[in-house]
Scaffold this motif. Structure first.
Motif, short mmCIF file in Angstrom:
data_model
loop_
_atom_site.label_atom_id
_atom_site.label_comp_id
_atom_site.label_asym_id
_atom_site.label_seq_id
_atom_site.Cartn_x
_atom_site.Cartn_y
_atom_site.Cartn_z
N GLU A 215 0.81 -1.21 0.00
CA GLU A 215 0.00 0.00 0.00
C GLU A 215 0.84 1.26 0.00
N ASN A 216 2.14 1.15 0.25
CA ASN A 216 2.98 2.36 0.17
C ASN A 216 3.40 2.58 -1.28
N ASN A 217 4.23 3.53 -1.50
CA ASN A 217 4.60 3.90 -2.87
C ASN A 217 5.84 3.18 -3.38
N SER A 218 6.22 2.09 -2.73
CA SER A 218 7.40 1.36 -3.17
C SER A 218 7.11 0.66 -4.50
N ARG A 219 8.14 0.39 -5.23
CA ARG A 219 8.03 -0.29 -6.52
C ARG A 219 8.92 -1.53 -6.52
N GLU A 220 8.75 -2.34 -5.48
CA GLU A 220 9.57 -3.54 -5.32
C GLU A 220 9.01 -4.68 -6.16
N LEU A 221 9.87 -5.28 -6.97
CA LEU A 221 9.45 -6.41 -7.79
C LEU A 221 9.42 -7.68 -6.95
N ILE A 222 8.43 -8.50 -7.22
CA ILE A 222 8.38 -9.80 -6.55
C ILE A 222 8.56 -10.94 -7.53
N TYR A 223 8.08 -10.76 -8.78
CA TYR A 223 8.22 -11.79 -9.80
C TYR A 223 8.56 -11.15 -11.15
N GLY A 224 9.22 -11.92 -11.98
CA GLY A 224 9.41 -11.58 -13.37
C GLY A 224 8.94 -12.74 -14.22
N ILE A 225 8.43 -12.44 -15.40
CA ILE A 225 7.91 -13.50 -16.26
C ILE A 225 8.28 -13.22 -17.71
N GLN A 226 8.60 -14.27 -18.44
CA GLN A 226 8.88 -14.17 -19.87
C GLN A 226 7.57 -14.31 -20.64
N LEU A 227 7.38 -13.43 -21.61
CA LEU A 227 6.18 -13.47 -22.44
C LEU A 227 6.58 -13.57 -23.91
N LYS A 228 5.76 -14.27 -24.67
CA LYS A 228 5.97 -14.32 -26.12
C LYS A 228 4.61 -14.34 -26.80
N ASP A 229 4.34 -13.33 -27.62
CA ASP A 229 3.08 -13.22 -28.35
C ASP A 229 1.89 -13.36 -27.40
N GLU A 230 1.97 -12.66 -26.27
CA GLU A 230 0.94 -12.75 -25.24
C GLU A 230 0.67 -11.37 -24.65
N SER A 231 -0.39 -11.31 -23.85
CA SER A 231 -0.73 -10.10 -23.11
C SER A 231 -0.81 -10.43 -21.63
N LEU A 232 -0.52 -9.43 -20.83
CA LEU A 232 -0.59 -9.59 -19.38
C LEU A 232 -1.18 -8.33 -18.76
N ALA A 233 -2.13 -8.51 -17.86
CA ALA A 233 -2.72 -7.38 -17.13
C ALA A 233 -2.85 -7.77 -15.67
N THR A 234 -2.71 -6.78 -14.80
CA THR A 234 -2.83 -6.99 -13.37
C THR A 234 -3.86 -6.06 -12.77
N SER A 235 -4.65 -6.61 -11.85
CA SER A 235 -5.56 -5.79 -11.06
C SER A 235 -5.22 -6.00 -9.60
N GLY A 236 -5.31 -4.92 -8.82
CA GLY A 236 -5.01 -5.02 -7.39
C GLY A 236 -5.66 -3.88 -6.62
N ASN A 237 -5.89 -4.11 -5.34
CA ASN A 237 -6.50 -3.09 -4.49
C ASN A 237 -5.50 -2.45 -3.54
N TYR A 238 -4.23 -2.75 -3.71
CA TYR A 238 -3.27 -2.33 -2.70
C TYR A 238 -2.87 -0.88 -2.82
N ARG A 239 -3.24 -0.18 -3.89
CA ARG A 239 -2.95 1.25 -3.98
C ARG A 239 -4.20 2.09 -4.18
N LYS A 240 -5.15 1.59 -4.98
CA LYS A 240 -6.32 2.40 -5.30
C LYS A 240 -7.43 2.10 -4.30
N PHE A 241 -7.51 2.91 -3.27
CA PHE A 241 -8.54 2.77 -2.25
C PHE A 241 -8.80 4.14 -1.64
N ARG A 242 -9.84 4.24 -0.84
CA ARG A 242 -10.14 5.50 -0.16
C ARG A 242 -10.61 5.20 1.25
#
Length: 333
Positions: A215-242
């Motif tokens: 929830e803080n403003n850090s940009r720490e990576l936890i995983y990396g993944i190789q992609l080929k001819d693919e799409s990837l999207a992420t949804s999360g609630n850890y920053r966008k809340f009120r």
């Protein structure tokens, strides 16, 4: 080698030396940022083309523009919608049915009531208001006519395609590059990514990083993944809340369309890998509302979706599910 932050949940790997035919563009788009990297000997993606594509999509589906088609529809006007709108509408119908309503673009009035819409928020959330607005939710009550007009039997209609529009726009750029004969590229908008071919600077697959859900403003990576001819999207609630100023209650931006509630489930972030970024974007949103067990059962029945789900187990421990098909392609940092 160095990391370049793209937005929210993603990074792609590059190196400091540019090859002769490496090109890139960066800028603002859809209330966030975009980054396009591609390799071509004879084609240059002009800024005017990028601006034209973004303008057409905004005029079609931006709830932040009063003159857009979607805003005019939400205001009660009868509008003949363009091809982009029709494609997003039909994809939304398919995914709405596929997820038993956990992805539902008709939740726009609830999104606004919780303070996540174009107007932001200035008042406390009133649960009685949320209950009354729930009657206006149900994408199964909305159709496209043969004349490409949105028709609905809901008492009031307010559509919001923000949970699929970024991914769709990524696809539009990818398809445009395809049409120009570009076979190696990465397109990213607000953290949603589509790749084709390889990163020729490294002579290796494109590599995308997934952030630690904090929830803080850090940009720490936890995983990396190789992609080929693919799409990837992420949804999360850890920053966008009120936080409600009176009650102190925390509201997350994921709305459960089946209850009408701003509901935090046991999933911290859902990353979905599939062919189109629009689908990845929408399914990631649905999984946040479903929770881990329902999402896992859904993914295991599919043969087109792969996922990385960071979630909390019954004892409150953070765990990660990675689809078996991609486990060898995922690196933990």
């Amino acid at each position: 080698m160095k990391y370049f932050f793209l937005a929210l949940s993603f990074l792609f790997l590059s190196c400091q030396e540019n090859t002769t035919h490496s090109h890139s563009s960066r800028g603002s788009a859809l209330g966030t940022t975009y980054s396009i990297k591609y390799f071509s000997e004879d084609y240059i993606l002009k800024e005017s083309v990028i601006d034209s594509i973004l303008k057409s999509i905004n005029l079609s589906m931006s709830t932040y523009m009063a003159e857009s088609d979607i805003s005019r529809i939400n205001a009660g006007e009868s509008v003949v919608v363009d091809d982009n709108f029709q494609k997003v509408f039909r994809a939304s119908q398919r995914i709405y049915n596929d997820t038993d309503g956990y992805f539902d673009p008709s939740v726009g009035m609830l999104v606004n009531a919780y303070g996540f819409g174009p107007q932001g928020y200035s008042e406390d959330v009133k649960e009685s208001q949320i209950d009354s607005l729930f009657q206006f939710v149900g994408f199964n009550h909305i159709q496209l006519s043969e004349e490409a007009k949105v028709i609905s039997n809901l008492p009031v209609l307010y559509l919001d395609f923000n949970a699929i529009a970024k991914g769709f726009t990524v696809d539009v750029f990818g398809n445009y590059l395809n049409s120009k004969g570009v076979t190696h590229y990465l397109v990213e908008i607000g953290g949603e990514v589509r790749v084709k071919g390889k990163n020729l600077e490294k002579a290796s697959p494109w590599k995308v990083g997934i952030e630690f859900p904090s929830e803080n403003n850090s940009r720490e990576l936890i995983y990396g993944i190789q992609l080929k001819d693919e799409s990837l999207a992420t949804s999360g609630n850890y920053r966008k809340f009120r936080l409600d100023p009176s009650s102190g209650k925390k509201y997350v931006h994921t709305i459960n369309p089946n209850t009408g509630q701003s509901q935090k489930t046991d999933i911290f972030s859902a990353s979905v890998i599939t062919t189109t970024c629009a689908d990845a974007d929408a399914y990631a949103t649905a999984f946040m509302a479903m929770g881990f067990e329902k999402s896992l059962r859904f993914i295991e029945k599919q043969n087109t979706l792969k996922a990385i789900l960071i979630y909390s187990d019954s004892e409150g421990n953070q765990k990660t599910y990675i689809s078996p098909e991609i486990q060898s392609l995922v690196e933990k940092f």
